[in-house]
Design a protein around this motif. Structure first.
Motif, PDB file in Angstrom:
ATOM      1  N   ALA A  60      36.561  16.246  71.954  1.00 30.72           N
ATOM      2  CA  ALA A  60      35.912  17.551  72.092  1.00 30.72           C
ATOM      3  C   ALA A  60      36.221  18.478  70.921  1.00 30.72           C
ATOM      4  O   ALA A  60      35.356  19.250  70.496  1.00 30.72           O
ATOM      5  N   ILE A  61      37.400  18.382  70.381  1.00 33.73           N
ATOM      6  CA  ILE A  61      37.776  19.263  69.273  1.00 33.73           C
ATOM      7  C   ILE A  61      36.857  19.046  68.072  1.00 33.73           C
ATOM      8  O   ILE A  61      36.323  20.002  67.505  1.00 33.73           O
ATOM      9  N   GLY A  62      36.647  17.811  67.697  1.00 37.42           N
ATOM     10  CA  GLY A  62      35.776  17.514  66.562  1.00 37.42           C
ATOM     11  C   GLY A  62      34.338  17.922  66.804  1.00 37.42           C
ATOM     12  O   GLY A  62      33.665  18.454  65.924  1.00 37.42           O
ATOM     13  N   ARG A  63      33.859  17.676  68.028  1.00 38.26           N
ATOM     14  CA  ARG A  63      32.483  18.049  68.343  1.00 38.26           C
ATOM     15  C   ARG A  63      32.321  19.569  68.317  1.00 38.26           C
ATOM     16  O   ARG A  63      31.307  20.082  67.843  1.00 38.26           O
ATOM     17  N   MET A  64      33.318  20.294  68.808  1.00 33.44           N
ATOM     18  CA  MET A  64      33.236  21.752  68.805  1.00 33.44           C
ATOM     19  C   MET A  64      33.237  22.288  67.380  1.00 33.44           C
ATOM     20  O   MET A  64      32.485  23.210  67.052  1.00 33.44           O
ATOM     21  N   ARG A  65      34.055  21.724  66.520  1.00 38.15           N
ATOM     22  CA  ARG A  65      34.058  22.152  65.107  1.00 38.15           C
ATOM     23  C   ARG A  65      32.685  21.941  64.479  1.00 38.15           C
ATOM     24  O   ARG A  65      32.165  22.795  63.772  1.00 38.15           O
ATOM     25  N   TRP A  66      32.102  20.753  64.731  1.00 41.13           N
ATOM     26  CA  TRP A  66      30.776  20.464  64.194  1.00 41.13           C
ATOM     27  C   TRP A  66      29.749  21.436  64.762  1.00 41.13           C
ATOM     28  O   TRP A  66      28.928  21.985  64.016  1.00 41.13           O
ATOM     29  N   ALA A  67      29.775  21.661  66.079  1.00 42.39           N
ATOM     30  CA  ALA A  67      28.796  22.544  66.714  1.00 42.39           C
ATOM     31  C   ALA A  67      28.892  23.961  66.149  1.00 42.39           C
ATOM     32  O   ALA A  67      27.884  24.588  65.842  1.00 42.39           O
ATOM     33  N   ARG A  68      30.101  24.459  65.986  1.00 42.92           N
ATOM     34  CA  ARG A  68      30.287  25.820  65.450  1.00 42.92           C
ATOM     35  C   ARG A  68      29.726  25.912  64.026  1.00 42.92           C
ATOM     36  O   ARG A  68      29.018  26.861  63.672  1.00 42.92           O
ATOM     37  N   SER A  69      30.014  24.925  63.214  1.00 43.46           N
ATOM     38  CA  SER A  69      29.510  24.909  61.843  1.00 43.46           C
ATOM     39  C   SER A  69      27.978  24.805  61.805  1.00 43.46           C
ATOM     40  O   SER A  69      27.310  25.494  61.044  1.00 43.46           O
ATOM     41  N   ALA A  70      27.431  23.939  62.640  1.00 42.04           N
ATOM     42  CA  ALA A  70      25.974  23.744  62.692  1.00 42.04           C
ATOM     43  C   ALA A  70      25.261  25.008  63.148  1.00 42.04           C
ATOM     44  O   ALA A  70      24.202  25.357  62.613  1.00 42.04           O
ATOM     45  N   VAL A  71      25.836  25.716  64.106  1.00 42.36           N
ATOM     46  CA  VAL A  71      25.239  26.978  64.579  1.00 42.36           C
ATOM     47  C   VAL A  71      25.246  28.017  63.461  1.00 42.36           C
ATOM     48  O   VAL A  71      24.262  28.713  63.249  1.00 42.36           O
ATOM     49  N   ARG A  72      26.333  28.099  62.738  1.00 43.47           N
ATOM     50  CA  ARG A  72      26.390  29.062  61.621  1.00 43.47           C
ATOM     51  C   ARG A  72      25.295  28.781  60.601  1.00 43.47           C
ATOM     52  O   ARG A  72      24.654  29.705  60.099  1.00 43.47           O
ATOM     53  N   LEU A  73      25.084  27.507  60.298  1.00 37.54           N
ATOM     54  CA  LEU A  73      24.033  27.144  59.337  1.00 37.54           C
ATOM     55  C   LEU A  73      22.634  27.397  59.904  1.00 37.54           C
ATOM     56  O   LEU A  73      21.764  27.912  59.208  1.00 37.54           O
ATOM     57  N   ALA A  74      22.433  27.026  61.150  1.00 38.24           N
ATOM     58  CA  ALA A  74      21.103  27.125  61.751  1.00 38.24           C
ATOM     59  C   ALA A  74      20.649  28.561  61.955  1.00 38.24           C
ATOM     60  O   ALA A  74      19.446  28.835  61.998  1.00 38.24           O
ATOM     61  N   PHE A  75      21.611  29.477  62.095  1.00 42.50           N
ATOM     62  CA  PHE A  75      21.262  30.869  62.353  1.00 42.50           C
ATOM     63  C   PHE A  75      21.773  31.822  61.284  1.00 42.50           C
ATOM     64  O   PHE A  75      21.957  33.014  61.559  1.00 42.50           O
ATOM     65  N   ALA A  76      21.979  31.302  60.094  1.00 42.96           N
ATOM     66  CA  ALA A  76      22.421  32.147  58.983  1.00 42.96           C
ATOM     67  C   ALA A  76      21.351  33.206  58.700  1.00 42.96           C
ATOM     68  O   ALA A  76      20.167  32.918  58.671  1.00 42.96           O
ATOM     69  N   ALA A  77      21.796  34.415  58.510  1.00 43.74           N
ATOM     70  CA  ALA A  77      20.840  35.519  58.295  1.00 43.74           C
ATOM     71  C   ALA A  77      20.408  35.628  56.867  1.00 43.74           C
ATOM     72  O   ALA A  77      20.921  35.213  55.941  1.00 43.74           O
TER      73      ALA A  77
END
Length: 77
Positions: A60-77
């Protein structure tokens, strides 16, 4: 407020079927988040994240790190 929205998005991506190995596009990530929140609701996503951390904390730790990073990229302003 933005931090809360990012947390919900991260949890939704975490519980989605999208895998890092698929190298999803930013559009796929955004669609997966919308689908997970629509299907499970915010609290449902959070509950599944908690369950996964309880059952498989090492993964879960690795998946959460990936998810957090992916969200930042996907919703970068």
């Amino acid at each position: 407020m933005t931090a809360i929205v990012d947390d919900v998005r991260t949890e939704a991506l975490f519980v989605s079927d999208v895998q890092r190995s698929q190298e999803p596009t930013l559009e796929v990530i955004r669609e997966a988040i919308t689908a997970a929140v629509t299907r499970l609701g915010e609290s449902g996503c959070a509950a599944l994240v908690a369950q996964e951390f309880g059952e498989h904390p090492d993964c879960a730790i690795g998946r959460m790190r990936w998810a957090r990073s992916a969200v930042r990229l996907a919703f970068a302003a």
